[in-house]
Motif scaffolding. Structure first.
Motif, short mmCIF file in Angstrom:
data_model
loop_
_atom_site.label_atom_id
_atom_site.label_comp_id
_atom_site.label_asym_id
_atom_site.label_seq_id
_atom_site.Cartn_x
_atom_site.Cartn_y
_atom_site.Cartn_z
N SER B 1 98.81 6.97 36.39
CA SER B 1 100.43 6.14 36.15
C SER B 1 99.94 5.21 37.16
O SER B 1 98.54 5.33 37.97
N GLN B 2 100.74 4.06 36.79
CA GLN B 2 100.78 2.45 37.80
C GLN B 2 101.29 2.72 38.86
O GLN B 2 102.69 3.08 39.00
N THR B 3 100.59 2.16 39.93
CA THR B 3 101.01 2.40 41.43
C THR B 3 101.16 0.26 42.01
O THR B 3 100.10 0.37 41.45
N ILE B 4 101.65 0.25 43.03
CA ILE B 4 101.63 -0.70 43.59
C ILE B 4 100.97 -0.88 44.96
O ILE B 4 102.68 -0.35 45.41
N HIS B 5 100.84 -1.29 45.64
CA HIS B 5 100.72 -1.37 47.10
C HIS B 5 100.87 -2.42 48.07
O HIS B 5 99.79 -3.11 47.10
N GLU B 26 96.79 -0.88 40.73
CA GLU B 26 96.02 0.44 40.10
C GLU B 26 96.96 0.86 38.93
O GLU B 26 98.11 1.12 38.86
N GLY B 27 95.74 1.70 37.88
CA GLY B 27 96.44 1.95 37.45
C GLY B 27 96.40 1.19 35.67
O GLY B 27 97.36 1.74 35.32
N ASP B 71 91.12 -9.11 39.74
CA ASP B 71 92.38 -8.70 38.14
C ASP B 71 93.56 -8.07 39.28
O ASP B 71 94.38 -8.11 38.60
N ARG B 72 93.14 -7.31 40.11
CA ARG B 72 94.87 -6.96 40.26
C ARG B 72 94.44 -6.61 41.97
O ARG B 72 95.31 -5.86 42.37
N ALA B 92 105.16 -7.80 42.52
CA ALA B 92 105.45 -7.32 41.05
C ALA B 92 104.53 -7.12 39.98
O ALA B 92 103.99 -8.29 40.70
N TRP B 93 104.18 -6.37 39.07
CA TRP B 93 104.02 -6.62 38.34
C TRP B 93 104.82 -5.65 36.90
O TRP B 93 105.33 -4.97 37.13
N SER B 94 104.18 -6.83 36.12
CA SER B 94 104.31 -5.87 34.80
C SER B 94 103.29 -6.36 33.93
O SER B 94 102.26 -6.85 34.66
N GLY B 95 103.41 -5.49 32.66
CA GLY B 95 102.48 -5.32 31.82
C GLY B 95 102.29 -6.17 30.37
O GLY B 95 101.45 -5.98 29.91
#
Lengths: 107, 112
Positions: B1-5, B26-27, B71-72, B92-95
Motif C-alpha cells: 500500500s502507499q504511504t507518505i512520510h 512509497e508504494g 520521483d517520490r 500530499a500525493w495523488s495518483g
C-alpha cells in the motif's frame, strides 16, 4: 472565481441528532467535490467524493448543481464524529479548500 | 500500500535561516505531489505541485521554493526564512489529476 465556502466555523450537536455540514462552491466547469476529515491528532484524510456516491461512516453528500452545494449529512451523530471537516473542489491540479467546520458532538 | 512520510514534525528556526522540509512517498510511481500551507480558520492553500521529476508549478509568489529531485521525493525550501513563514505545512500525493489527494502528518514551523 473558484471558491469553496463553509459558512460555519463551528457546529455543535448532541449525540444522536442529525448533522449537516454546509458547503457551497463557485466554479464555471463541471465540479468534482470532496469532503476531507481531520480527527484529533490524526492526519487529514479523504472522507468521500461526490462521484463515488457512497456512504462513509454514515455520512453522505449530494451534489446540488442548482444550489451549487455539496452539504455533508449524517442522520444520527456519534461522539467519534467530532473532528474538523473540510470541503474541497478539484480544478485542474488544484484542490480549492473551504476554511473548515469544527464539528463537536456533545454526549 | 502507499504511504507518505513527511519530516520533521515540528521545527523552530530563527529568522533568516534556511529551510528544508522533506516528503517521500512509497508504494506508487510517478505520483502528483503537492505542498500546502494550512492557516488557522482559512483552510489549505496550495503552494506548489509537481507532476514529474524536475517539474514544479508555483501557485503563489513567496519566499519558498520546491524541488523534486527524485520521483517520490518532494522538498520545500527557503534560503532565508521570514516571520510570516510560520505555519503548518502539509505534503500530499495523488495518483493522477482527478484522483483524491492523500496527506502526510504535516510540519509545524515556528520562526523566532
Amino acid at each position: 472565481a473558484q471558491r469553496v465556502t463553509q459558512p460555519e466555523k463551528l457546529l455543535s450537536v448532541f449525540k444522536g441528532a442529525p448533522v449537516e455540514l454546509k458547503c457551497n462552491y463557485s466554479y464555471s466547469g463541471s465540479p468534482e467535490l470532496f469532503w476531507y476529515v481531520q480527527y484529533s491528532r490524526q492526519r487529514l484524510q479523504l472522507l468521500l467524493r461526490h462521484i463515488s456516491r457512497e456512504s462513509i461512516k454514515g455520512f453522505t453528500a449530494d451534489l446540488n448543481k442548482g444550489e451549487t452545494s455539496f452539504h455533508l449529512k449524517k442522520p444520527f451523530a456519534q461522539e467519534e464524529d467530532s473532528a474538523m471537516y473540510y470541503c474541497a473542489l478539484l480544478t485542474n491540479y488544484q484542490l480549492i479548500w473551504g476554511a473548515g467546520t469544527k464539528l463537536i458532538i456533545k454526549p | 500500500s502507499q504511504t507518505i512520510h513527511q519530516w520533521p514534525a515540528t521545527l523552530v528556526q530563527p529568522v533568516g535561516s534556511p529551510l528544508s522540509l522533506e516528503c517521500t512517498v512509497e508504494g506508487t510511481s510517478n505520483p502528483n505531489l503537492y505542498w500546502y500551507r494550512q492557516a488557522a480558520g482559512r483552510g489549505l492553500q496550495l503552494l506548489f505541485y509537481s507532476v514529474g521529476i524536475g517539474q514544479i508549478s508555483s501557485e503563489v509568489p513567496q519566499n519558498l521554493s520546491a524541488s523534486r529531485p527524485q520521483d517520490r521525493q518532494f522538498i520545500l525550501s527557503s534560503k532565508k526564512l521570514l516571520l510570516s513563514d510560520s505555519g503548518f505545512y502539509l505534503c500530499a500525493w495523488s495518483g493522477g489529476r482527478n484522483q483524491p489527494q492523500h496527506f502526510g502528518d504535516g510540519t509545524r514551523l515556528s520562526i523566532l
